[in-house]
Structures are given as structure tokens and as C-alpha cells.
Design an enzyme around this catalytic site. Structure first.
Site, mmCIF file in Angstrom:
data_model
loop_
_atom_site.group_PDB
_atom_site.id
_atom_site.type_symbol
_atom_site.label_atom_id
_atom_site.label_comp_id
_atom_site.label_asym_id
_atom_site.label_seq_id
_atom_site.Cartn_x
_atom_site.Cartn_y
_atom_site.Cartn_z
ATOM 1 N N GLU A 1 0.848 -1.200 0.000
ATOM 2 C CA GLU A 1 0.000 0.000 0.000
ATOM 3 C C GLU A 1 0.884 1.252 0.000
ATOM 4 O O GLU A 1 2.046 1.193 0.420
ATOM 5 C CB GLU A 1 -0.960 0.027 1.188
ATOM 6 C CG GLU A 1 -0.325 0.071 2.550
ATOM 7 C CD GLU A 1 -1.385 0.076 3.658
ATOM 8 O OE1 GLU A 1 -2.091 1.084 3.770
ATOM 9 O OE2 GLU A 1 -1.471 -0.913 4.392
ATOM 10 N N LYS B 1 2.677 4.651 1.069
ATOM 11 C CA LYS B 1 3.056 5.154 2.391
ATOM 12 C C LYS B 1 2.705 6.638 2.434
ATOM 13 O O LYS B 1 3.327 7.448 1.740
ATOM 14 C CB LYS B 1 4.546 4.951 2.635
ATOM 15 C CG LYS B 1 4.956 5.347 4.027
ATOM 16 C CD LYS B 1 6.373 4.930 4.328
ATOM 17 C CE LYS B 1 6.723 5.234 5.765
ATOM 18 N NZ LYS B 1 6.509 6.631 6.151
ATOM 19 N N ASP C 1 2.389 10.467 3.626
ATOM 20 C CA ASP C 1 3.296 11.380 4.304
ATOM 21 C C ASP C 1 2.497 12.078 5.397
ATOM 22 O O ASP C 1 2.031 13.198 5.233
ATOM 23 C CB ASP C 1 3.830 12.397 3.284
ATOM 24 C CG ASP C 1 5.216 12.849 3.659
ATOM 25 O OD1 ASP C 1 5.720 12.400 4.704
ATOM 26 O OD2 ASP C 1 5.792 13.647 2.899
ATOM 27 N N TYR D 1 -5.887 6.839 7.226
ATOM 28 C CA TYR D 1 -5.937 5.494 6.651
ATOM 29 C C TYR D 1 -5.328 4.562 7.685
ATOM 30 O O TYR D 1 -4.240 4.847 8.219
ATOM 31 C CB TYR D 1 -5.130 5.413 5.352
ATOM 32 C CG TYR D 1 -5.925 5.818 4.127
ATOM 33 C CD1 TYR D 1 -7.198 5.309 3.900
ATOM 34 C CD2 TYR D 1 -5.381 6.688 3.179
ATOM 35 C CE1 TYR D 1 -7.935 5.679 2.779
ATOM 36 C CE2 TYR D 1 -6.108 7.057 2.058
ATOM 37 C CZ TYR D 1 -7.382 6.548 1.874
ATOM 38 O OH TYR D 1 -8.100 6.908 0.774
ATOM 39 N N LYS E 1 11.088 3.866 -0.679
ATOM 40 C CA LYS E 1 10.837 5.309 -0.747
ATOM 41 C C LYS E 1 10.961 5.834 -2.178
ATOM 42 O O LYS E 1 11.785 5.342 -2.957
ATOM 43 C CB LYS E 1 11.854 6.041 0.134
ATOM 44 C CG LYS E 1 11.708 5.763 1.622
ATOM 45 C CD LYS E 1 10.379 6.267 2.121
ATOM 46 C CE LYS E 1 10.335 6.663 3.557
ATOM 47 N NZ LYS E 1 11.119 7.765 3.986
ATOM 48 N N CYS F 1 13.004 46.972 -16.439
ATOM 49 C CA CYS F 1 13.123 45.597 -16.936
ATOM 50 C C CYS F 1 14.608 45.242 -17.072
ATOM 51 O O CYS F 1 15.368 45.991 -17.704
ATOM 52 C CB CYS F 1 12.430 45.482 -18.291
ATOM 53 S SG CYS F 1 12.740 43.897 -19.094
ATOM 54 N N CYS G 1 15.247 44.920 -21.151
ATOM 55 C CA CYS G 1 15.161 46.021 -22.125
ATOM 56 C C CYS G 1 15.178 47.403 -21.461
ATOM 57 O O CYS G 1 15.191 48.418 -22.156
ATOM 58 C CB CYS G 1 13.906 45.875 -22.983
ATOM 59 S SG CYS G 1 12.390 46.200 -22.089
ATOM 60 N N CYS H 1 7.040 44.040 -17.269
ATOM 61 C CA CYS H 1 7.819 44.948 -18.105
ATOM 62 C C CYS H 1 6.838 45.600 -19.064
ATOM 63 O O CYS H 1 5.996 44.928 -19.659
ATOM 64 C CB CYS H 1 8.870 44.140 -18.875
ATOM 65 S SG CYS H 1 9.466 44.978 -20.349
ATOM 66 N N CYS I 1 10.638 44.499 -26.043
ATOM 67 C CA CYS I 1 11.525 43.802 -25.102
ATOM 68 C C CYS I 1 11.950 42.463 -25.704
ATOM 69 O O CYS I 1 11.106 41.606 -25.984
ATOM 70 C CB CYS I 1 10.791 43.580 -23.784
ATOM 71 S SG CYS I 1 11.730 42.564 -22.633
HETATM 72 O O1 I6G Z 1 4.737 4.223 9.545
HETATM 73 C C1 I6G Z 1 4.074 3.333 8.829
HETATM 74 C C2 I6G Z 1 3.334 3.720 7.773
HETATM 75 C C3 I6G Z 1 2.626 2.793 7.037
HETATM 76 C C4 I6G Z 1 4.133 1.961 9.213
HETATM 77 C C5 I6G Z 1 3.421 1.026 8.461
HETATM 78 C C6 I6G Z 1 2.656 1.470 7.355
HETATM 79 O O2 I6G Z 1 1.992 0.546 6.678
HETATM 80 C C7 I6G Z 1 1.275 0.951 5.551
HETATM 81 N N1 I6G Z 1 3.467 -0.283 8.802
HETATM 82 C C8 I6G Z 1 4.187 -0.666 9.833
HETATM 83 C C9 I6G Z 1 4.250 -2.108 10.174
HETATM 84 C C10 I6G Z 1 4.902 0.264 10.588
HETATM 85 N N2 I6G Z 1 4.881 1.562 10.290
HETATM 86 C C11 I6G Z 1 5.728 -0.160 11.739
#
Ligand code: I6G
Length: 679
Positions: A115, A117, A119, A225, A316, A410, A413, A428, A434
Site C-alpha cells: 500500500e 506510504k 506522508d 488510513y 521510498k 526591466c 530592455c 515589463c 523587449c
Molecule cells: O509508519 C508506517 C506507515 C505505514 C508503518 C506502516 C505502514 O503501513 C502501511 N506499517 C508498519 C508495520 C509500521 N509503520 C511499523
């Protein structure tokens, strides 16, 4: 008069109904009632609870924002530690990870649960007897901070679980994040209030969760999520990670719809690259993909090292932000004369490429971010978007950092720089006098979607303007002004290239009215507007003669575009260039003006995605435009239809999300033939 039991019953019924619709909306992404109806249910419940306050319970949907500001956050010791994840940064590292696991498990292939990750911030939600009793941050993994009151304000976090047979104790782990759209809206509000905007959605989410006053958190567009579990007591969960997620969802917890079971390392890499290609189109920011061994038994056999499980890894994406130093702040002059401050940077690798320049957008942005020459800054490069300076690391500002001042003349020119009151952009005033504006105007004129002059690249245009040989785009067609020998003598040219270029210029003479209008580079007149004008009026003289009222009749043409059109055609120099171009042979067939044609799709906006078998996308676009439709490239709430061919891109997902009607190729052809029959 209603009795207590009546009220009790009505309250219970309303809470069930509201919880059901929250589940439909937040978890299944499939609302069954309009927002207004949902609000009405909430108001009804609030009214009943006011009548019988003794019936208010903490898990009532009206009680999300009940608490008063806190003095600080208490500590929470996690019953099961919240681990971190090991990272991988290349396919090779992923292959090594998979190989290690195959060897340890003595299997030929491992099945993973994958899935994106997000931020955001990891949190733990503790449900006892189906009720949310505590929420905590990860902290150092062993001890976190109690943020229950803030978490309760997040609408997609259920206050009580739905369905049945949930464990008596269930700790759910998830990521709280701020969707991009919510982040942008929040920042607009911050600016309106005169407050500092947030640097990115992650910081905004973190700042929102760390509010001591939950009423402030409640105004922040946070979402969650859920991706796993901590302590579980009282009943068994399924034997696969992917099945656990399905189970969590059935209890009303929001789970990523992108979750997938993937078999073997090659499928993992495919998944990673596919999500990577859609990264910028997702409605939230992600920084990688998490792969977990799907079988819980195998997870247990693998165990954990130090603070990370052996059975999971975060692959990542290249970082989209990096720190570097501003060497200087230059000013660039664009096609319409707009002056853009640009930070010249010490080269830095970000978003997968080396970046040496980053836009600062305009004078106000430089002041707001207080970017100075010499500063250490955070630079962001997301997808194909121009890199930008996000913020200054003030703690690392050198004593000799130089504030930016927008020049009054500018830099190219020397013409006066003007900034219209209420506008953010300084311009400008030199127009096509120009050279910088002239260069950009010619590049645009020659570009593929405008006059499509093959071989007239940016470098060549720059040379021609710098040599003083191109005073206007009309000079391109004037063989006295630009004879073969002059072209052939330029750097990287030669006899053959000059002959080819002249042939391409000749070929471009035959064009369409829409392309020609677009090529003129009138402010705010993009391809779609140019096409709408051509469709509506049918000929250039009709457009040039049109007054404000007539122009406003064109679909999707508003007062700003009208003002730009009137100003452009009023300018004698522009009229002269148009006349010269026509005199030198640029021509197009007039089209039957829309005013004389039926326009059954007038006012409708279409987006095309994927490959069609019966026509090219360009043909489909033309057919739609001929019927009065507007064809745009991105899906929004205003889109009427998305036409979906084979292998559609993220536009289909967006249509799905926004509930925009989708037409497959058969339905699209049927619509066209019905409308064309109707002519
Ligand atoms: O920090 C995390 C983000 C997403 C996770 C994670 C994750 O799974 C989608 N899964 C685990 C097992 C851990 N941190 C430790």
C-alpha cells in the site's frame, strides 16, 4: 409530546443512521445521501440531545468536538510498541530484501501486502468494547502522547466500531494526513487571516494534531488510513495482513483503496512503479510504498530487529524536498512581460534530478517567505512541476544575506516595470520591444500546438532575436528579412537545416483559425478558449470586430479574457502583425460560426483519457468541439463527462472520486451519433 423512550429511540435511530452514512462516505467512498441531508440529520440529533441532555454519550456523532483546551498532552505507554520501518531506495535493495526473506522462510516466492506510504503521522487508536477510548502519537515507539480529543474531531475516525465481533480490545494503527485540496484551502484561509501558511501537508497535519484546543483541530481537514493493529484481545484476527485490512474496513475503519496483495518481487516492483507514476495525481502526498509479508505466521517467524520488523519495508520515492543555498535571486521576463523572481541555487539532487533554479513566483511570495540571497532554503520538486523554494532555514541565515528588491526597470530592455494595483505580478511595459518577451512570444508562436513550425527550437529563436533579425513573428515568413543564407550561417545550422526550416515555415502557413488565435499569445487565451472563439465566430474579422457583449456570449469566456482580447486587438502593432502574417501567406479556412450551427453540447466540459480504437483523441476532441463542448485536460467537479478509453490514466480515478459521469468508447460513439443525427 414525546416521552423519554420515544426520544431515546429517535436518538439511537438517528445515531445509527448518521454512523451508517459516515461509513458510506468516509470508508466506502460511496455516499448515499447529499451533504445537506447529512447535515440535516446531525441538526435533528443535536435538537433532540438538547431536549434530553442526560442522553448525550461521548460516542454520539455530535460530541466530536466537546473538550476544552488542554494544558498539555499526557504520556501513553503503548501496549505493543509502535515500530518504525526499514527503508529501501532502489529496485536492487528491494531485491535483496526479498532474497533475505525467501532464504529465512525457505520459500520460492513471498506474497506481500502493498500500500502507498502516506506522508503523515502514525497514530494508535485504542477501542475497548467497540468504543474509541484513547488515541496516541507514535512518540519514541514505546511512549507517545495522548491526543484523544484531537483525534475524535477527525470525521473519518469512528467513535464506535460498526459491524460485529470486533475484539474486546483493538488497537488500530494508522496514518493521519491532510489531503492536498484541504491543505491548499487551509493555506488560503491562513493567508486571508494574515497567518503564516504551512510549508507542506505533513507539517500542517502535525501542527493540527498538536493543538491544545481540539476546537482548532476540528477546523483542520484531517483524514486517516488505517494500516495495521497493535494490541488485540478477545478474538482472533484473520491469518493474512490483507484480510485484516478487509476486516478493519468492515468495522468502519478507513483503509487505503490502493492496498493490493502482490506475489513475488517483480510484482512488488511493478506496483511501486505504477503508484510512482500516479503519485502526483493522488489526492494526498505519499513518500513511498510499504510492502509487508502477507501471512501473519510468516511475519511472526521473521520477527523484528531493533526497532523495525523484518517482515516489512518502505520503498521510498526520491525525496521531493532538499536543502540548498541561494546563490542569487534573478528576475526572468516571460512572454507576457511578467517578471518572475528566480532563485539561482547551489546544485541539489531533488525529485530525481539536479536542480539549479527554483521559482519564487512573485514579489509578494519572496517577501512572505523572506527569501534572501545567501539563505539556506528548502527546495521542492514534485513531478514535472517547476521547482520552488518552500521555506527559508532562518537559523542558518548568513549575516550578509541580501533581501530581494524588485527592479523598477526591466532587466532585459530597461523599460519601466509596472504593477497593477491588486495584482501580484509586476510586468515589463516594453511589450514586443523587449527582446525577452519577443523571444518567448516567438517560441510560443512556433510551438507544436500553435503554428507547429518544426525545427524552430528555443535556441534558434533566441539567436534570431539576439541577432536583431526577428522584430515580430511576421518576419519568420518574410524571406527578405530572413533569407536562406542568413539562416544557414547561424550556429548549429547549415544549408540543409536552413532549407528544412524554410520548408517547415512554408508548411505552417496553412493552419486553422483556432491555432492561429492561440499562437498570437493573447493573455489567458489558451487552446480551449481559442477553439471556443473560432467555433463561435467562425472568422478572424468577426472576432476582431466583436464588442464586449458579443465576446461574453462565447462559452467559458469571462470578463478577464474579454478585456485581454479587446486590449490585444485594439493595439495597432498587433493588428499590423496580423495583417503582415496574412499578407505573407498565413491562411486558414473559415468555419461555420457556432451562432449558425446547433450546439447540443454547449456548456458541457469533457475530459478524454486512455486510448480509443475508433478514433484518435484529437479526432474525438474536434468532434466534441464541433458540437459546442469544451475539452479540457484535467478532471474537476465542473467536468460533465470523462470519456474513458483503454488503459486510462489517473483521470478515471479522479472522475470516480468526484462522481463525474464516465462514458466508455461505445457510449461515447453512441452519444456522438445521436447528436450528429439530430443536426
Ligand atoms: O509508519 C508506517 C506507515 C505505514 C508503518 C506502516 C505502514 O503501513 C502501511 N506499517 C508498519 C508495520 C509500521 N509503520 C511499523
Amino acid at each position: 409530546m414525546s416521552t423519554t423512550t420515544d426520544i431515546e429511540q429517535s436518538i439511537a435511530q438517528l445515531r445509527d443512521e448518521i454512523n451508517h452514512h459516515s461509513y458510506q462516505y468516509y470508508v466506502l467512498d460511496a455516499p448515499q445521501i447529499p451533504d445537506a441531508e447529512y447535515d440535516q440529520l446531525m441538526r435533528k440529533l443535536e435538537a433532540l440531545e438538547k431536549e434530553a441532555p442526560e442522553l448525550i454519550t461521548a460516542d454520539s456523532p455530535t460530541q466530536r468536538v466537546g473538550a476544552k483546551p488542554q494544558a498539555g498532552f499526557d504520556e501513553v505507554v503503548h501496549a505493543v510498541a509502535m515500530l518504525s520501518l526499514d527503508n529501501a531506495f532502489s529496485d536492487e535493495e528491494m531485491r535483496l530484501f526479498d532474497k533475505r526473506l525467501r532464504e529465512r522462510l525457505a520459500v520460492d516466492a513471498v506474497t506481500y501486502c502493498a500500500e502507498p506510504k502516506l506522508d503523515g503521522l502514525a497514530v494508535s487508536l485504542r477501542y475497548e468494547d467497540g468504543r474509541l477510548i484513547r488515541a496516541a502519537t507514535r512518540g519514541d515507539g514505546r511512549v507517545g502522547e495522548e491526543i484523544t480529543q484531537n483525534i475524535r474531531t477527525i470525521s473519518s475516525v469512528p467513535l464506535c466500531l460498526i459491524g460485529s465481533s470486533w475484539p474486546r480490545i483493538l488497537e488500530v494503527r494508522g496514518e493521519v494526513y491532510m489531503p492536498r485540496a484541504g491543505f491548499e484551502a487551509l493555506n488560503r484561509r491562513q493567508l486571508e487571516k494574515g497567518d503564516k501558511p504551512f510549508v507542506n501537508p505533513r507539517n500542517a497535519a502535525a501542527g493540527s494534531l498538536r493543538q491544545l484546543d481540539p476546537r482548532v483541530t476540528a477546523t483542520r481537514p484531517l483524514a486517516i488510513y488505517c494500516y495495521g493493529v497493535g494490541e488485540v484481545e478477545g478474538s482472533e484476527l484473520p491469518p493474512l495482513q490483507s484480510e485484516i485490512l478487509v476486516r478493519l474496513k468492515s468495522w468502519g475503519l478507513r483503509v487505503s483503496p490502493e492496498t493490493q496483495q502482490v506475489n513475488g518481487i517483480e510484482a512488488c516492483l511493478d506496483y511501486y512503479h505504477q503508484i510512482g507514476a500516479r503519485r502526483d495525481a493522488l489526492p494526498y502526498e505519499i513518500d513511498g510504498v510499504v510492502f509487508k509479508v502477507d501471512a501473519i505466521k510468516q511475519q511472526q517467524a521473521l520477527g523484528a530487529v531493533a526497532r523495525a520488523p523484518r517482515w516489512a519495508i518502505a520503498y521510498k520515492f526520491p525525496a521531493q524536498e532538499a536543502m540548498t543555498r541561494v546563490i542569487d535571486i534573478d528576475v526572468q521576463v516571460g512572454r507576457t512581460g511578467a517578471l518572475t523572481p528566480v532563485a539561482r541555487l547551489e546544485p541539489v539532487f531533488v525529485g530525481g534530478v539536479t536542480v539549479t533554479n527554483a521559482t519564487l513566483h512573485n514579489e509578494d511570495e519572496v517577501q512572505r517567505k523572506d527569501v534572501r540571497s545567501g539563505d539556506m532554503v528548502v527546495v521542492r520538486r514534485a513531478g514535472d512541476v517547476i521547482p520552488e523554494v518552500v521555506s527559508v532555514v532562518v537559523a542558518r541565515r548568513p549575516d550578509n544575506a541580501q533581501p530581494f528588491v524588485m527592479p523598477h526597470e526591466c532587466p532585459v530592455c530597461g523599460s519601466e516595470v509596472r504593477r497593477v494595483e491588486g495584482e501580484a505580478v509586476s510586468r515589463c511595459s516594453g511589450g514586443l520591444y523587449c527582446p525577452a518577451q519577443r523571444k518567448e512570444a516567438v517560441k510560443h508562436f512556433a510551438s507544436r500546438r500553435a503554428m507547429d513550425i518544426e525545427g524552430l527550437g528555443d535556441k534558434l529563436v533566441e539567436q534570431l532575436v539576439e541577432m536583431g533579425w526577428l522584430h515580430s513573428v511576421a518576419d519568420l515568413y518574410d524571406r527578405d528579412a530572413l533569407p536562406h543564407h542568413k539562416l544557414a550561417g547561424l550556429a548549429r545550422m547549415g544549408d540543409k537545416s536552413a532549407t528544412n526550416l524554410i520548408a517547415a515555415i512554408e508548411k505552417s502557413k496553412q493552419t486553422t483559425l483556432a491555432r492561429f488565435l492561440f499562437a498570437l499569445g493573447i493573455r489567458e487565451v489558451g487552446e480551449a478558449t481559442a477553439q471556443a472563439l473560432a467555433n463561435h465566430f467562425g472568422s478572424l474579422p468577426a472576432i476582431m470586430k466583436a464588442d464586449e457583449a458579443a465576446l461574453l456570449q462565447v462559452p467559458d469566456v469571462g470578463p478577464v479574457v474579454v478585456a485581454n482580447l479587446l486590449a490585444f486587438f485594439h493595439e495597432p502593432h498587433n493588428r499590423e502583425v496580423i495583417a503582415s502574417l496574412q499578407r505573407l501567406g498565413v491562411h486558414w479556412p473559415d468555419v461555420v460560426a457556432a451562432v449558425d450551427l446547433p450546439q447540443p453540447l454547449a456548456g458541457k466540459t469533457f475530459v478524454l483519457t486512455g486510448t480509443m480504437t475508433t478514433m484518435t483523441r484529437d479526432e474525438a476532441k474536434k468532434k466534441l468541439q464541433a458540437l459546442g463542448a469544451k475539452v479540457t485536460s484535467s478532471v474537476s467537479k465542473k467536468t460533465s463527462y470523462v470519456v474513458v478509453g483503454a488503459d486510462p490514466g489517473s483521470k478515471r480515478d479522479k472522475a470516480e472520486k468526484l462522481g463525474v459521469t464516465q462514458l466508455d468508447e461505445t457510449a461515447f460513439n453512441q452519444l456522438l451519433s445521436e447528436l450528429q443525427e439530430g443536426d
